[in-house]
Design a protein around this motif. Structure first.
Motif, PDB file in Angstrom:
ATOM      1  N   ALA A   1       1.849  11.290  -4.197  1.00 16.42           N
ATOM      2  CA  ALA A   1       1.179  10.282  -3.213  1.00 16.42           C
ATOM      3  C   ALA A   1       2.507   9.538  -2.251  1.00 16.42           C
ATOM      4  CB  ALA A   1       0.486   9.253  -3.814  1.00 16.42           C
ATOM      5  N   ALA A   2       3.557   9.343  -2.742  1.00 24.14           N
ATOM      6  CA  ALA A   2       4.578   8.918  -1.980  1.00 24.14           C
ATOM      7  C   ALA A   2       4.956   9.936  -0.859  1.00 24.14           C
ATOM      8  CB  ALA A   2       5.757   8.423  -2.826  1.00 24.14           C
ATOM      9  N   LYS A   3       5.095  11.295  -1.483  1.00 25.10           N
ATOM     10  CA  LYS A   3       5.702  12.405  -0.661  1.00 25.10           C
ATOM     11  C   LYS A   3       4.738  12.566   0.693  1.00 25.10           C
ATOM     12  CE  LYS A   3       7.111  17.294  -1.456  1.00 25.10           C
ATOM     13  NZ  LYS A   3       7.226  18.293  -2.121  1.00 25.10           N
ATOM     14  N   ILE A   4       3.335  12.327   0.580  1.00 27.99           N
ATOM     15  CA  ILE A   4       2.481  12.458   1.728  1.00 27.99           C
ATOM     16  C   ILE A   4       2.533  11.256   2.536  1.00 27.99           C
ATOM     17  CG2 ILE A   4       1.225  14.348   0.511  1.00 27.99           C
ATOM     18  CD1 ILE A   4      -0.854  12.367  -0.080  1.00 27.99           C
ATOM     19  N   GLY A   5       3.356  10.117   2.175  1.00 25.50           N
ATOM     20  CA  GLY A   5       3.501   9.141   2.721  1.00 25.50           C
ATOM     21  C   GLY A   5       2.253   7.809   2.404  1.00 25.50           C
ATOM     22  N   ALA A   6       1.499   8.284   1.321  1.00 25.36           N
ATOM     23  CA  ALA A   6       0.360   7.304   0.821  1.00 25.36           C
ATOM     24  C   ALA A   6       1.122   6.160  -0.205  1.00 25.36           C
ATOM     25  CB  ALA A   6      -0.539   8.113   0.323  1.00 25.36           C
ATOM     26  N   ILE A   7       2.208   5.301   0.414  1.00 30.43           N
ATOM     27  CA  ILE A   7       2.872   4.516  -0.598  1.00 30.43           C
ATOM     28  C   ILE A   7       1.919   3.599  -1.342  1.00 30.43           C
ATOM     29  CG2 ILE A   7       4.503   2.673  -0.381  1.00 30.43           C
ATOM     30  CD1 ILE A   7       5.801   5.435   0.503  1.00 30.43           C
ATOM     31  N   ASP A   8       0.923   3.179  -0.507  1.00 31.32           N
ATOM     32  CA  ASP A   8       0.031   2.108  -1.224  1.00 31.32           C
ATOM     33  C   ASP A   8      -0.774   2.745  -2.259  1.00 31.32           C
ATOM     34  OD1 ASP A   8       0.605  -0.141   0.172  1.00 31.32           O
ATOM     35  OD2 ASP A   8      -0.445   0.378   2.046  1.00 31.32           O
ATOM     36  N   LEU A   9      -1.243   4.201  -2.012  1.00 27.86           N
ATOM     37  CA  LEU A   9      -1.924   4.766  -3.260  1.00 27.86           C
ATOM     38  C   LEU A   9      -1.017   5.115  -4.376  1.00 27.86           C
ATOM     39  CD1 LEU A   9      -4.543   6.319  -3.165  1.00 27.86           C
ATOM     40  CD2 LEU A   9      -3.099   8.417  -2.903  1.00 27.86           C
ATOM     41  N   ALA A  10       0.429   5.082  -4.101  1.00 28.21           N
ATOM     42  CA  ALA A  10       1.337   5.567  -5.367  1.00 28.21           C
ATOM     43  C   ALA A  10       1.398   4.092  -5.964  1.00 28.21           C
ATOM     44  CB  ALA A  10       2.466   5.895  -4.610  1.00 28.21           C
ATOM     45  N   ILE A  11       1.662   3.171  -5.312  1.00 27.16           N
ATOM     46  CA  ILE A  11       1.883   1.664  -6.160  1.00 27.16           C
ATOM     47  C   ILE A  11       0.661   1.259  -6.880  1.00 27.16           C
ATOM     48  CG2 ILE A  11       2.616  -0.571  -5.739  1.00 27.16           C
ATOM     49  CD1 ILE A  11       4.553   0.276  -3.766  1.00 27.16           C
ATOM     50  N   GLY A  12      -0.482   1.558  -5.973  1.00 20.11           N
ATOM     51  CA  GLY A  12      -1.943   0.942  -6.586  1.00 20.11           C
ATOM     52  C   GLY A  12      -2.216   1.799  -7.589  1.00 20.11           C
ATOM     53  N   ASN A  13      -1.745   3.008  -7.910  1.00 18.76           N
ATOM     54  CA  ASN A  13      -1.983   3.744  -9.149  1.00 18.76           C
ATOM     55  C   ASN A  13      -1.151   3.158 -10.343  1.00 18.76           C
ATOM     56  OD1 ASN A  13      -2.523   5.950 -10.932  1.00 18.76           O
ATOM     57  ND2 ASN A  13      -0.440   6.965 -10.319  1.00 18.76           N
ATOM     58  N   LEU A  14       0.108   2.625 -10.053  1.00 18.71           N
ATOM     59  CA  LEU A  14       0.822   2.301 -11.052  1.00 18.71           C
ATOM     60  C   LEU A  14       0.819   0.787 -11.643  1.00 18.71           C
ATOM     61  CD1 LEU A  14       4.463   2.955  -9.836  1.00 18.71           C
ATOM     62  CD2 LEU A  14       3.080   4.099 -11.358  1.00 18.71           C
ATOM     63  N   PHE A  15       0.000  -0.133 -10.828  1.00 22.82           N
ATOM     64  CA  PHE A  15      -0.391  -1.392 -11.195  1.00 22.82           C
ATOM     65  C   PHE A  15      -1.770  -1.285 -11.696  1.00 22.82           C
ATOM     66  CE2 PHE A  15       2.578  -3.451  -8.035  1.00 22.82           C
ATOM     67  CZ  PHE A  15       3.545  -3.772  -8.787  1.00 22.82           C
TER      68      PHE A  15
ATOM     69  N   LYS B   1      -3.124  13.908  -3.096  1.00 29.23           N
ATOM     70  CA  LYS B   1      -3.792  14.333  -1.653  1.00 29.23           C
ATOM     71  C   LYS B   1      -5.091  14.107  -1.246  1.00 29.23           C
ATOM     72  CE  LYS B   1      -4.487  18.511   1.513  1.00 29.23           C
ATOM     73  NZ  LYS B   1      -4.167  19.891   1.745  1.00 29.23           N
ATOM     74  N   TYR B   2      -6.034  14.537  -2.293  1.00 29.44           N
ATOM     75  CA  TYR B   2      -7.516  14.359  -1.967  1.00 29.44           C
ATOM     76  C   TYR B   2      -7.926  12.764  -2.453  1.00 29.44           C
ATOM     77  CZ  TYR B   2      -7.911  19.342  -1.404  1.00 29.44           C
ATOM     78  OH  TYR B   2      -7.798  20.623  -0.899  1.00 29.44           O
ATOM     79  N   GLY B   3      -7.065  11.997  -3.124  1.00 27.07           N
ATOM     80  CA  GLY B   3      -7.481  10.883  -3.339  1.00 27.07           C
ATOM     81  C   GLY B   3      -7.173  10.048  -1.958  1.00 27.07           C
ATOM     82  N   ASP B   4      -6.278  10.421  -1.311  1.00 29.56           N
ATOM     83  CA  ASP B   4      -5.759  10.159   0.103  1.00 29.56           C
ATOM     84  C   ASP B   4      -6.872  10.401   1.141  1.00 29.56           C
ATOM     85  OD1 ASP B   4      -4.127   8.453   1.663  1.00 29.56           O
ATOM     86  OD2 ASP B   4      -3.321  10.191   2.502  1.00 29.56           O
TER      87      ASP B   4
END
Length: 341
Positions: free
Chosen positions: A246-260, A32-35
């Motif tokens: 991150a995906a739960k709050i709608g920050a898809i790019d934050l989530a996928i960016g974290n993985l890659f 959340k705070y990263g977003d």
């Protein structure tokens, strides 16, 4: 199995559950705070995920690697944890896809992820090639030449991603301004809360490798298999929690960016491990079976890139075709490692 072994397994498993609880709570707030920081500083969620979140969630791999190549002297655990975490991070992408109905998660993500994913493939291939050639490569003192490539590629890649995302953000600044969601939260408050939750995630995650190694000893399985599968899964727990939150709050790019981003940082960690392993180039002293994981990570990332480019409009079942192939590669990787352990 003796009673002492059973008690030991129960003890370690209880500790694992406690650590999971802390990471789950703080990891969700970290997302959340990263977003919020991404919004306040005018940075893309992709870049924040690749750099800010990925660095925090990959620290367990750093701690495991340092301990494995120094006092523990188990280089196979270090490399197995690194490559196993990379493979598991890509499996998380498939799990993330299952959270969304209708469209595949790769069709909802920003094209910029292709840049970090491509850099990941480059690093995986260099790792596999170095494992194959081993002592045929001329070392630089006690380190392998691949270490310089890992470190330089990481920093150049971070710079490239930053420039690309900044350019994209400037192009769509009007749309971004409309999407502001956290106007009532100050930048200072967001950074402080991010730091506090990140601190607890890091401290708790440091104990995950110890718990993982304890359970590994109780099961009696080989180092390559345990390092690549079990310890990698435990040290990847922060990625799981932060990505799904991150995906739960709608920050898809934050989530996928974290993985890659975590995969890029993991290979950077491999370079650090090589520098600290003073016996010689790290990849000279490990099992060649790790090539399987390096190639599996390359294949899984390639499939993810195909999904990002093709951008299918809907799923045929509860999971997209690219996620299904990623899961298949992960299972093949596990079976091969178990067979060759």
């Amino acid at each position: 199995m003796s009673m002492n072994s059973i008690i030991e397994i129960i003890t370690y498993f209880s500790a694992f559950l406690m650590a999971t609880g802390v990471i789950t709570f703080c990891g969700s707030r970290l997302s959340k705070y990263g977003d919020i920081i991404a919004e306040k500083l005018g940075l893309s969620r992709t870049w924040i995920g690749v750099i800010l979140l990925a660095t925090v969630t990959s620290l367990p791999e750093l701690i495991t690697g340092i301990s494995s190549v120094t006092y523990a002297d188990v280089p196979d655990i270090a490399l197995g944890d690194i490559l196993g975490s990379c493979v598991f991070n890509l499996l998380i992408l498939a799990f993330l896809d299952m959270q969304f109905r209708g469209s595949p998660v790769t069709s909802l993500a920003h094209h910029g992820h292709i840049l970090s994913a491509s850099l990941g493939i480059l690093l995986f291939i260099i790792t596999a090639l170095s494992l194959f050639l081993k002592d045929k490569i001329f070392p630089l003192g006690w380190i392998g030449p691949y270490t310089l490539i890992f470190i330089l590629t990481y920093f150049i890649g971070v710079k490239m991603i930053y420039i690309y995302e900044k350019r994209q953000f400037a192009r769509y600044i009007k749309e971004k301004a409309i999407e502001l969601k956290y106007e009532e939260i100050s930048t200072k408050k967001a950074i402080i809360h991010y730091a506090i939750n990140g601190f607890f995630v890091i401290i708790t995650a440091i104990f995950l490798p110890i718990i993982g190694e304890g359970l590994a000893e109780a099961t009696g399985l080989g180092q390559s298999f345990i390092g690549t599968i079990f310890i990698a899964m435990t040290t990847s727990l922060p990625e799981v929690v932060v990505t799904l939150s991150a995906a739960k709050i709608g920050a898809i790019d934050l989530a996928i960016g974290n993985l890659f981003g975590s995969n890029l940082f993991n290979i950077f960690i491999l370079g650090i491990d090589d520098i600290l392993y003073v016996k010689g180039p790290l990849l000279y002293y490990v099992n060649e079976n790790h090539i399987i994981s390096a190639l599996s990570a390359s294949a899984m990332t390639s499939v993810a890139i195909m999904g990002l480019i093709y951008r299918a409009e809907k799923k045929n079942f509860f999971i997209a075709w690219d996620s299904l192939i990623i899961i298949m590669f992960y299972l093949i990787n596990m079976m091969l490692l178990y067979t060759l352990r």
